[in-house]
Design an enzyme around this catalytic site. Structure first.
Site, PDB file in Angstrom:
ATOM      1  N   GLU A 155     -50.582  30.669 -11.711  1.00 60.93           N
ATOM      2  CA  GLU A 155     -51.432  30.093 -10.664  1.00 60.93           C
ATOM      3  C   GLU A 155     -52.344  31.194 -10.145  1.00 60.93           C
ATOM      4  O   GLU A 155     -51.858  32.203  -9.626  1.00 60.93           O
ATOM      5  CB  GLU A 155     -50.620  29.508  -9.502  1.00 60.93           C
ATOM      6  CG  GLU A 155     -49.929  28.196  -9.815  1.00 60.93           C
ATOM      7  CD  GLU A 155     -49.337  27.526  -8.581  1.00 60.93           C
ATOM      8  OE1 GLU A 155     -49.951  27.645  -7.483  1.00 60.93           O
ATOM      9  OE2 GLU A 155     -48.272  26.889  -8.699  1.00 60.93           O
TER      10      GLU A 155
ATOM     11  N   GLU B  79     -42.117  28.550  -7.431  1.00 53.98           N
ATOM     12  CA  GLU B  79     -42.174  29.243  -6.133  1.00 53.98           C
ATOM     13  C   GLU B  79     -40.880  29.089  -5.337  1.00 53.98           C
ATOM     14  O   GLU B  79     -40.885  28.746  -4.154  1.00 53.98           O
ATOM     15  CB  GLU B  79     -43.371  28.746  -5.324  1.00 53.98           C
ATOM     16  CG  GLU B  79     -44.707  29.089  -5.966  1.00 53.98           C
ATOM     17  CD  GLU B  79     -45.918  28.679  -5.147  1.00 53.98           C
ATOM     18  OE1 GLU B  79     -45.751  28.038  -4.082  1.00 53.98           O
ATOM     19  OE2 GLU B  79     -47.050  29.001  -5.568  1.00 53.98           O
TER      20      GLU B  79
END
Length: 503
Positions: free
Chosen positions: A292, A173
């Site tokens: 995710e 991320e």
């Protein structure tokens, strides 16, 4: 009763499902590792301190790959602290979740756990506070046979054979301002490119995952993907997607429609990858790693209090969402969405596996592990979703919700396991008020017989499981009949259905 119709044909192939779409995720976060997979003082644990009941449930889910060690945790992970004699390992301030990391479990121990679980590791790299050299060092430690500084270090640590980890995530991320070492698009694109080049010189057989956008709502999506892939296209194999959903407005119909947003997210990333391919006149497709995904919103306020007012605890209870029946339905819908994109989504990780936004929970007081509501759709998909994904032709009523239009009452996909001569239909009735009759044309599946119809259903959308009390669990029903290639099924309102046939 409303009616939907569907045609399933062997010729309508999407792709062979890569088993790694049924992967999961273990992060050094909360009680995922300590008290989750590892509890050395428990009578429920084996000689290595690993929870045997948890291992059995992981095997029941048949998880082929597990992402490790994060997550946000990885952006301040010093991997050298997690190897070697346990008594010599330092304790560190873990900055992502403001916890104390004691390094009792590290890289080699987790590799041993994945072997016991019948799984493989997907290793995430710290490209937040570290960089290219560190990525090369850990790869050498894990995958090189011996005769070099870091491979010999592994051997001194008691691990003679290399781990041969094949999938590596280039950070986590990195578009998120919350991430330690957050990068701009150009900064990350260059770093991913150069790290990938160096790593593939060490081990050309590895597969590399470039960081995509942290979620669909990021202001830089999809420009982030277009820019970073413009740098890294030639050297990476996958781009990541992350997305969590929650019923924050207590609107079940709108909640069930969120899988349509997931579908659009996937389509947009595919389009962006193909734009970069065309721009570069490339020959390879960049595939997707949805590493995710889950429902996550129940525990947010408690988490904020622990991290803000009670920091630096070892393994505090963080992100311990207790899932409802309606959460299990959305998880089923998300799994159907992943299967529908089996031609490009080759890996996916339900985040996470134990205690932290997880299908498996362990009792805080030393009791046995138990299964959350979301355990069951994941188990069904992993167990029966291996084979060729077939694109169904669906004719179904639609409805509008508060923020979505033309939401189909029926969401469905089928998987044909040619080797076992089995066909499985996964179907969700997204209508929360009415049951549905589903008529499926199976004329191309000559010789197949109905074996079972499994259902997950409840009149109480907020029903939960807990330790010692499993109120939401699948059961087999007699609601499908097969006659002359015509399958007639009754799908109750707001239900997850698994209809199995065998030749």
């Amino acid at each position: 009763m409303k009616q939907s119709r569907m045609i399933i044909d062997k010729a309508f192939k999407i792709s062979e499902a890569d088993k790694r779409i049924y992967g999961s995720f273990i992060e050094h976060l909360g009680r995922a590792v300590y008290d989750g997979i590892y509890q050395p003082d428990s009578p429920l644990s084996d000689e290595d301190g690993f929870r045997k009941d948890v291992l059995e449930m992981v095997k029941e889910l048949d998880v082929p790959i597990v992402r490790y060690p994060g997550g946000n945790f990885v952006s301040n992970f010093m991997w050298e602290d997690s190897v070697g004699p346990v008594e010599d390992r330092p304790k560190r301030l873990e900055l992502a979740w403001r916890s104390l990391e004691e390094n009792k479990i590290g890289l080699n121990e987790f590799a041993k756990w994945t072997q016991k679980a019948g799984s493989e590791m997907m290793m995430a790299l710290n490209l937040g506070t570290r960089g290219i050299a560190d990525a090369c060092n850990i790869l050498e430690y894990c995958n090189h046979p011996g005769g070099t500084k870091y491979s010999d270090m592994r051997i001194r640590h008691g691990v003679k054979d290399p781990h041969n980890i094949k999938v590596w995530c280039l950070g986590n991320e990195m578009d998120g301002p919350w991430q330690l070492g957050h990068k701009t698009m150009d900064e990350y694109g260059r770093l991913a490119e150069e790290t990938a080049k160096a790593m593939k010189l060490i081990d050309p057989s590895i597969e590399l995952v470039s960081c995509g956008s942290s979620n669909l709502e990021m202001p830089t999506f999809p420009e982030w993907e277009a820019t970073t892939l413009n740098y890294a296209y030639d050297h990476i194999d996958y781009v990541s997607l992350h997305q969590y959903y929650g019923n924050k407005n207590n609107d079940t119909e709108d909640f069930f429609a969120l899988s349509d947003d997931m579908d659009q997210f996937i389509r947009s990333v595919i389009a962006t990858c193909d734009y970069v391919k065309a721009k570069k006149r490339g020959k390879k497709n960049i595939n997707l790693s949805f590493d995710e995904w889950n429902v996550w919103f129940h525990s947010n306020e408690a988490d904020d209090d622990i991290m803000t007012n009670h920091p630096w605890q070892a393994a505090p209870p963080l992100l311990e969402d207790v899932y409802t029946f309606e959460d299990s339905i959305l998880v089923g819908l998300m799994l159907i969405t992943l299967m529908k994109h089996a031609d490009r989504v080759k890996m996916a990780c339900m985040a996470q596996l134990v205690n932290v936004i997880a299908p498996i929970m362990t009792d805080k007081n030393g009791g046995p592990a138990w299964k959350q509501t979301i355990f069951y759709p994941f188990m069904h998909a992993s167990r029966y979703g291996r084979g060729v994904v077939l694109q169904p032709l669906v004719d179904t009523p639609v409805h509008d919700t508060k923020t979505h239009e033309n939401v189909t009452d029926l969401s469905s996909v089928s998987v044909w396991n040619q080797e076992a001569d089995e066909l499985t239909i996964f179907a969700v009735n997204r209508n929360t008020k009415e049951d549905m009759e589903l008529i499926t044309d199976l004329r191309s599946m000559e010789g197949y017989q109905l074996t079972e119809h499994i259902v997950l259903e409840s009149n109480d959308m907020k029903l939960c499981n807990s330790a010692g009390q499993e109120l939401v669990a699948p059961r087999t029903v007699k609601r499908s009949t097969l006659d002359g290639g015509r399958l007639t099924s009754m799908l109750s309102k707001a239900s997850w259905n698994v209809i199995r046939l065998k030749k």
